[in-house]
Design an enzyme around this catalytic site. Structure first.
Site, PDB file in Angstrom:
ATOM      1  N   ARG A   1      -2.237  -3.806   6.329  1.00 23.90           N
ATOM      2  CA  ARG A   1      -2.921  -4.198   7.629  1.00 23.90           C
ATOM      3  C   ARG A   1      -4.564  -3.512   7.834  1.00 23.90           C
ATOM      4  O   ARG A   1      -5.151  -3.870   8.440  1.00 23.90           O
ATOM      5  CB  ARG A   1      -2.179  -4.058   8.833  1.00 23.90           C
ATOM      6  CG  ARG A   1      -0.870  -5.016   8.958  1.00 23.90           C
ATOM      7  CD  ARG A   1      -0.236  -4.917  10.257  1.00 23.90           C
ATOM      8  NE  ARG A   1       0.653  -3.930  10.299  1.00 23.90           N
ATOM      9  CZ  ARG A   1       1.432  -3.585  11.517  1.00 23.90           C
ATOM     10  NH1 ARG A   1       1.288  -4.185  12.369  1.00 23.90           N
ATOM     11  NH2 ARG A   1       2.159  -2.361  11.276  1.00 23.90           N
TER      12      ARG A   1
ATOM     13  N   ASN B   1       0.875  -1.263  -0.049  1.00 26.96           N
ATOM     14  CA  ASN B   1      -0.069  -0.137  -0.111  1.00 26.96           C
ATOM     15  C   ASN B   1       0.839   1.148  -0.074  1.00 26.96           C
ATOM     16  O   ASN B   1       0.327   2.470  -0.231  1.00 26.96           O
ATOM     17  CB  ASN B   1      -0.806  -0.015   1.175  1.00 26.96           C
ATOM     18  CG  ASN B   1      -0.206  -0.257   2.625  1.00 26.96           C
ATOM     19  OD1 ASN B   1       0.746  -1.028   2.653  1.00 26.96           O
ATOM     20  ND2 ASN B   1      -0.656   0.970   3.468  1.00 26.96           N
TER      21      ASN B   1
ATOM     22  N   TYR C   1      15.652  -6.750  13.653  1.00 27.23           N
ATOM     23  CA  TYR C   1      15.329  -6.454  12.137  1.00 27.23           C
ATOM     24  C   TYR C   1      16.424  -7.211  11.298  1.00 27.23           C
ATOM     25  O   TYR C   1      16.161  -7.707  10.608  1.00 27.23           O
ATOM     26  CB  TYR C   1      15.377  -4.902  12.020  1.00 27.23           C
ATOM     27  CG  TYR C   1      14.909  -4.701  10.507  1.00 27.23           C
ATOM     28  CD1 TYR C   1      13.773  -4.756  10.112  1.00 27.23           C
ATOM     29  CD2 TYR C   1      15.857  -4.258   9.483  1.00 27.23           C
ATOM     30  CE1 TYR C   1      13.355  -4.148   8.702  1.00 27.23           C
ATOM     31  CE2 TYR C   1      15.683  -3.646   8.245  1.00 27.23           C
ATOM     32  CZ  TYR C   1      14.472  -3.799   7.925  1.00 27.23           C
ATOM     33  OH  TYR C   1      14.278  -3.523   6.519  1.00 27.23           O
TER      34      TYR C   1
ATOM     35  N   LYS D   1      15.622 -10.122   8.543  1.00 23.57           N
ATOM     36  CA  LYS D   1      16.071  -9.901   6.987  1.00 23.57           C
ATOM     37  C   LYS D   1      17.187 -10.933   6.621  1.00 23.57           C
ATOM     38  O   LYS D   1      17.209 -11.440   5.654  1.00 23.57           O
ATOM     39  CB  LYS D   1      16.657  -8.732   7.097  1.00 23.57           C
ATOM     40  CG  LYS D   1      15.664  -7.403   6.914  1.00 23.57           C
ATOM     41  CD  LYS D   1      14.349  -7.944   6.062  1.00 23.57           C
ATOM     42  CE  LYS D   1      13.208  -6.674   6.100  1.00 23.57           C
ATOM     43  NZ  LYS D   1      11.978  -7.014   5.163  1.00 23.57           N
TER      44      LYS D   1
ATOM     45  N   VAL E   1       0.188 -10.359   8.141  1.00 24.01           N
ATOM     46  CA  VAL E   1       0.907 -11.643   7.716  1.00 24.01           C
ATOM     47  C   VAL E   1       1.216 -12.419   8.968  1.00 24.01           C
ATOM     48  O   VAL E   1       1.640 -13.566   8.664  1.00 24.01           O
ATOM     49  CB  VAL E   1       2.084 -11.355   6.865  1.00 24.01           C
ATOM     50  CG1 VAL E   1       1.650 -10.693   5.613  1.00 24.01           C
ATOM     51  CG2 VAL E   1       3.144 -10.446   7.596  1.00 24.01           C
TER      52      VAL E   1
END
Length: 234
Positions: free
Chosen positions: A34, A11, A140, A144, A49
């Site tokens: 979301r 989005n 994070y 990743k 998710v």
């Protein structure tokens, strides 16, 4: 003929650029967010998710509208930065659950149709931070980096079904988040990038579009950096 594609977190920012790039090439694209707010020119499905049932429902909606999903881009992600000594269990777990486990859920649902079709493209959006590490971003970076192991394992599992699984690892991208940084922070970041500038979201989208294309049919298990040289050698 255009393919059916689904982009999570599509989005805004990088996800939106990816969705628009695929749509411009003729693919039918559904994006998830979301909140589920409308995005002009694209079909949107509300999806968190972290919830397997929501992921299943998002794919079902895309399949009903545009047919079995042939291109799945797992882009949805969050950050909750903090030094390790101060990081809460919730902040560590939420980032891993969204960024890494979320991608697992998307891929697991995507392969249902892809295995039947005997073709497909799965692309995970990682980060240069997953290769280099970053102080205050242990959660994070771990999420990743995990995408790379996930992608390479799936590439080995699914290759005989003509399904490729690859990773795009952006560096610093010109988004709302980086625009909000103080001038001295922006200058320090740019000093570490050999090309001396931020990437545009469209440049990341171009890498994704390539990996989703027929030109990349013999590429799987790869990590394609779009980082201006920041992570070279990793």
């Amino acid at each position: 003929m255009g393919r059916s594609a689904l982009v999570t977190g599509g989005n805004r920012g990088i996800g939106l650029a990816i969705a628009r790039r695929l749509a411009a090439a003729g693919d039918a694209v559904t994006v998830t967010s979301r909140a589920g707010a409308e995005v002009p020119g694209l079909a949107v499905v509300k999806c968190d998710v972290r919830d397997p049932s929501a992921v299943d429902a998002a794919f079902a909606a895309a399949e009903a509208r545009q047919g079995p999903v042939e291109v799945a881009v797992a882009n949805a992600g969050i950050t909750r930065d903090q030094l390790l000594a101060l990081m809460s269990e919730d902040d560590f777990g939420a980032v891993l659950d969204t960024n890494l486990a979320g991608a697992y859920r998307v891929a697991k649902r995507a392969v249902r149709g892809m295995i039947r079709m005997r073709r497909g493209r799965i692309i995970f959006i990682s980060s240069v931070v997953g290769l280099l590490g970053s102080g205050g971003q242990a959660n994070y970076a771990a999420s990743k980096a995990g995408l790379i192991g996930l992608a390479r394992s799936l590439a080995r599992e699914l290759g005989t079904r003509n399904i490729t699984v690859n990773v795009v690892a952006p560096g610093f991208v010109d988004t709302d988040m980086t625009t909000a940084l103080a001038d001295d922070k922006r200058a320090a970041i740019l000093a570490s990038v050999p090309l001396g500038r931020y990437a545009s979201a469209d440049e990341v989208a171009a890498a994704v579009a390539f990996l989703a294309s027929g030109d990349a049919a013999y590429i799987t298990g790869a990590v394609l950096p779009v980082d201006g040289g920041l992570g070279m050698g990793h």
